[in-house]
Enzyme design. Structure first.
Site, short mmCIF file in Angstrom:
data_model
loop_
_atom_site.label_atom_id
_atom_site.label_comp_id
_atom_site.label_asym_id
_atom_site.label_seq_id
_atom_site.Cartn_x
_atom_site.Cartn_y
_atom_site.Cartn_z
N LYS A 15 15.44 2.23 -19.15
CA LYS A 15 14.28 1.35 -19.01
C LYS A 15 14.06 0.90 -17.57
O LYS A 15 12.92 0.70 -17.16
CB LYS A 15 14.37 0.16 -19.96
N ARG A 90 17.07 -12.14 -22.16
CA ARG A 90 18.13 -11.37 -22.78
C ARG A 90 18.45 -11.85 -24.19
O ARG A 90 19.10 -11.13 -24.95
CB ARG A 90 19.43 -11.51 -21.97
N ARG A 125 29.25 10.96 -17.95
CA ARG A 125 29.16 10.82 -16.49
C ARG A 125 30.50 11.07 -15.83
O ARG A 125 31.54 10.61 -16.30
CB ARG A 125 28.72 9.39 -16.12
N ARG A 158 34.37 6.68 -14.70
CA ARG A 158 34.53 5.27 -14.34
C ARG A 158 34.78 4.45 -15.59
O ARG A 158 34.31 4.80 -16.68
CB ARG A 158 33.28 4.75 -13.62
N ARG A 169 29.58 -2.80 -24.50
CA ARG A 169 28.28 -3.22 -23.97
C ARG A 169 27.18 -3.02 -25.01
O ARG A 169 26.28 -3.85 -25.15
CB ARG A 169 27.93 -2.42 -22.70
#
Ligand SMILES: [Zn+2]
Length: 213
Positions: A15, A90, A125, A158, A169
């Site tokens: 986004k 949020r 990633r 990472r 998350r």
């Protein structure tokens, strides 16, 4: 046109990228909370200094302070043609406070991506700890497995991109932020956009919503 916008969507939905493209196309500012807090602090406004106190102590800036800063920011001349809120509100209490402060929105664009695709995007990633080059297991693999194309160092995943941390998350997003979708749905402001496929196609889906208003 709908130009007082807010972007909603889970981490990894893209986004921020879409908001940036839209902001450039419409020539309206993309407003992120972090940027705004830093600017208010640098300008030394009373609310900025109050926020800085919390940030310097490593504490979360309270909603009423953040909303005050957002309200100040949205009084700026450059938002007369519209704005894109990115990363705020949020939570439902923040959204309520924003509405109470008189900030009106034309559309809340909810970029949705299936959870398994989000997981694949993020946990695939690969990062180079030496030169910072970024790769992806599926979309952008290094020429030689596990090795940086640019400098030959061993690539790593990472910590933030690990399935465990990213899963946390996502859970946190679902618990706190996803109820916002229902909040804006009730107010007739929610528009769903499928966040899969080429970036241009996703942007066109968003433009349809903006232009239809
Ligand atoms: Zn490297």
């Amino acid at each position: 046109m709908r130009t007082r916008l807010m972007m909603l969507g889970p981490p990894g939905a893209g986004k921020g990228t879409q908001a940036q493209r839209l902001a450039e196309a419409l020539r309206i500012p993309q407003i992120s909370t972090g940027d705004m807090l830093r600017a208010a602090k640098a300008q030394g406004t009373p609310l900025g200094l109050e926020a800085a106190g919390y940030m310097d102590r490593g504490e979360l800036v309270p909603d009423e302070v953040v909303v005050g800063i957002v309200k100040e920011r949205l009084a700026g001349a450059d938002v007369a043609q519209g704005f894109i809120l990115d990363g705020f509100p949020r939570t439902v209490p923040q959204a309520e406070a924003l509405a109470e402060a008189g900030v009106q929105l034309d559309a809340v664009i909810n970029v949705s991506v299936p959870e398994d695709e989000l997981m694949a995007r993020i946990t695939g990633r690969l990062s180079c700890p030496s030169c910072g080059a970024a790769f992806h297991r599926d979309n952008h693999p290094p020429r030689q497995e596990g090795t940086c194309d640019a400098c030959g160092s061993a690539l790593i995943v990472r910590k933030d991109d690990s399935a465990e941390v990213f899963g946390q998350r996502l859970r946190s997003y679902q618990a706190k932020t996803a109820p916002l979708a229902a909040f804006y749905q009730d107010r007739g402001l929610l528009f769903e956009v499928e966040g899969t496929g080429p970036l241009d196609v996703i942007q066109a889906r968003i433009r349809d919503i903006v232009d239809a208003g």
